[in-house]
Design a protein around this motif. Structure first.
Motif, PDB file in Angstrom:
ATOM      1  N   THR A   1       2.420   6.676  -6.885  1.00  0.00           N
ATOM      2  CA  THR A   1       1.379   7.571  -7.399  1.00  0.00           C
ATOM      3  C   THR A   1       1.701   9.038  -7.113  1.00  0.00           C
ATOM      4  N   GLN A   2       2.152   9.327  -5.900  1.00  0.00           N
ATOM      5  CA  GLN A   2       2.279  10.708  -5.467  1.00  0.00           C
ATOM      6  C   GLN A   2       3.661  11.316  -5.686  1.00  0.00           C
ATOM      7  N   TYR A   3       4.685  10.483  -5.836  1.00  0.00           N
ATOM      8  CA  TYR A   3       6.032  11.045  -5.866  1.00  0.00           C
ATOM      9  C   TYR A   3       6.848  10.658  -7.090  1.00  0.00           C
ATOM     10  N   SER A   4       6.389   9.716  -7.892  1.00  0.00           N
ATOM     11  CA  SER A   4       7.161   9.279  -9.058  1.00  0.00           C
ATOM     12  C   SER A   4       6.671   9.977 -10.317  1.00  0.00           C
TER      13      SER A   4
ATOM     14  N   SER B   1       0.834  -1.202   0.000  1.00  0.00           N
ATOM     15  CA  SER B   1       0.000   0.000   0.000  1.00  0.00           C
ATOM     16  C   SER B   1       0.875   1.260   0.000  1.00  0.00           C
ATOM     17  N   LEU B   2       1.911   1.229   0.833  1.00  0.00           N
ATOM     18  CA  LEU B   2       2.822   2.371   0.882  1.00  0.00           C
ATOM     19  C   LEU B   2       3.570   2.528  -0.428  1.00  0.00           C
TER      20      LEU B   2
ATOM     21  N   ALA C   1       7.709  15.978 -10.121  1.00  0.00           N
ATOM     22  CA  ALA C   1       9.076  16.467  -9.874  1.00  0.00           C
ATOM     23  C   ALA C   1       9.039  17.679  -8.960  1.00  0.00           C
ATOM     24  N   GLY C   2       9.908  17.657  -7.962  1.00  0.00           N
ATOM     25  CA  GLY C   2       9.990  18.771  -7.034  1.00  0.00           C
ATOM     26  C   GLY C   2       9.118  18.625  -5.802  1.00  0.00           C
ATOM     27  N   ARG C   3       8.254  17.599  -5.785  1.00  0.00           N
ATOM     28  CA  ARG C   3       7.399  17.387  -4.606  1.00  0.00           C
ATOM     29  C   ARG C   3       8.272  16.912  -3.431  1.00  0.00           C
TER      30      ARG C   3
END
Length: 224
Positions: free
Chosen positions: A213-216, A206-207, A221-223
Motif C-alpha cells: 500500500t505505502q511503497y508500491s 500485515s507487513l 515512487a521515490g518514497r
C-alpha cells in the motif's frame, strides 16, 4: 501584435545544456547531421559548363575570417537542430556579399508586421540591440531558416524539443546510476527481520499489505 516582439515559447538554453551538452545521444545525433551537411562538395555550373573559380565558391569556402566553410555549415545545422531556427547575416561590400555569419538564435527576436510577416529582427547581445529591417518582400541583411512548428507562426520547432522528455529521462537515469556507483552500488536501505524471532503468518501478511500500500506503484515512487 504588429510591431511588437514575438517571443519564442521555448527555452533554448535548456535545450543546449540538457540536450547537446549533457546528453551523448543528442550530441552525437546533432553532430552526425551537421557533419553530413558540411561534407557536401559544392560545384558551380553556368549551363553545362562547370565554373571552378568564382566569388560564390570563395564565399562558401571562406564565409568569414573566423570560420571555414565546413565550420560554418556545422554551426548553421547545429543551431537549427537545437533551436529549430537559424539566422544568417550577410555583409555586402560594393554590392557583393563578402561575408556570412551565423547569429545565435537565443539572442534573436522576430518582430511581426500588420500583414503577419516579420518586419525586422532584433538581435540583442549584452546591453546592445541591433535591428535588421526587412523590405516588403521580407528580404534584408538577415535571413531566417526555421523548421516546421504547428503552434508558432514565427519560430521553428527543434528536434531536441520533441525529444526533450526522452533526453530528461536519459539524463536522470545517468544521474541515478552515478549516485549508485558512488555509493558502492549499495541500496539506500533494507528491511530485515530477526531470525531468532521470526514473524508470525499474521504479522507477515500485515507487513506485506502495508508495504504494497505505502511503497508500491508509481504514486509512491521515490518514497524512502
Amino acid at each position: 501584435n504588429p510591431g511588437q516582439p514575438a517571443w519564442s515559447n521555448r527555452d533554448y538554453a535548456a535545450f543546449a545544456d540538457e540536450g547537446y551538452r549533457r546528453n551523448v545521444v543528442a550530441y552525437r545525433s546533432v553532430n552526425m547531421i551537421a557533419d553530413a551537411v558540411a561534407s557536401v562538395v559544392w560545384t558551380l555550373f553556368r549551363g553545362d559548363e562547370e565554373i571552378t573559380e568564382s566569388p560564390v565558391l570563395d564565399l562558401i569556402k571562406n564565409p568569414n575570417p573566423m570560420q571555414s566553410g565546413k565550420q560554418y555549415m556545422r554551426a548553421k545545422v547545429g543551431f537549427l537542430m537545437i533551436a529549430g531556427n537559424g539566422y544568417e547575416e550577410k555583409v555586402e561590400v560594393g554590392g557583393r556579399i563578402a561575408e556570412l555569419y551565423q547569429l545565435r538564435p537565443d539572442r534573436m527576436t522576430v518582430v511581426p508586421g500588420i500583414n503577419g510577416f516579420p518586419i525586422c529582427y532584433e538581435y540583442k547581445a549584452g546591453l546592445k540591440t541591433v535591428k535588421f529591417l526587412l523590405d516588403e518582400v521580407g528580404a534584408g541583411d538577415v535571413r531566417q531558416l526555421k523548421l516546421f512548428n504547428p503552434l508558432n507562426d514565427f519560430y521553428g520547432m527543434s528536434p531536441i524539443e520533441a525529444g526533450s522528455y526522452a533526453i530528461d529521462q536519459h539524463n536522470e537515469s545517468m544521474k541515478f546510476m552515478q549516485a549508485l556507483l558512488q555509493n558502492s552500488a549499495r541500496p539506500s536501505g533494507a528491511l530485515t527481520t530477526d531470525k531468532d524471532n521470526p514473524l508470525t503468518d499474521e504479522q507477515y501478511h500485515s507487513l506485506k499489505n502495508d508495504i504494497d500500500t505505502q511503497y508500491s506503484g508509481a504514486e509512491n515512487a521515490g518514497r524512502p
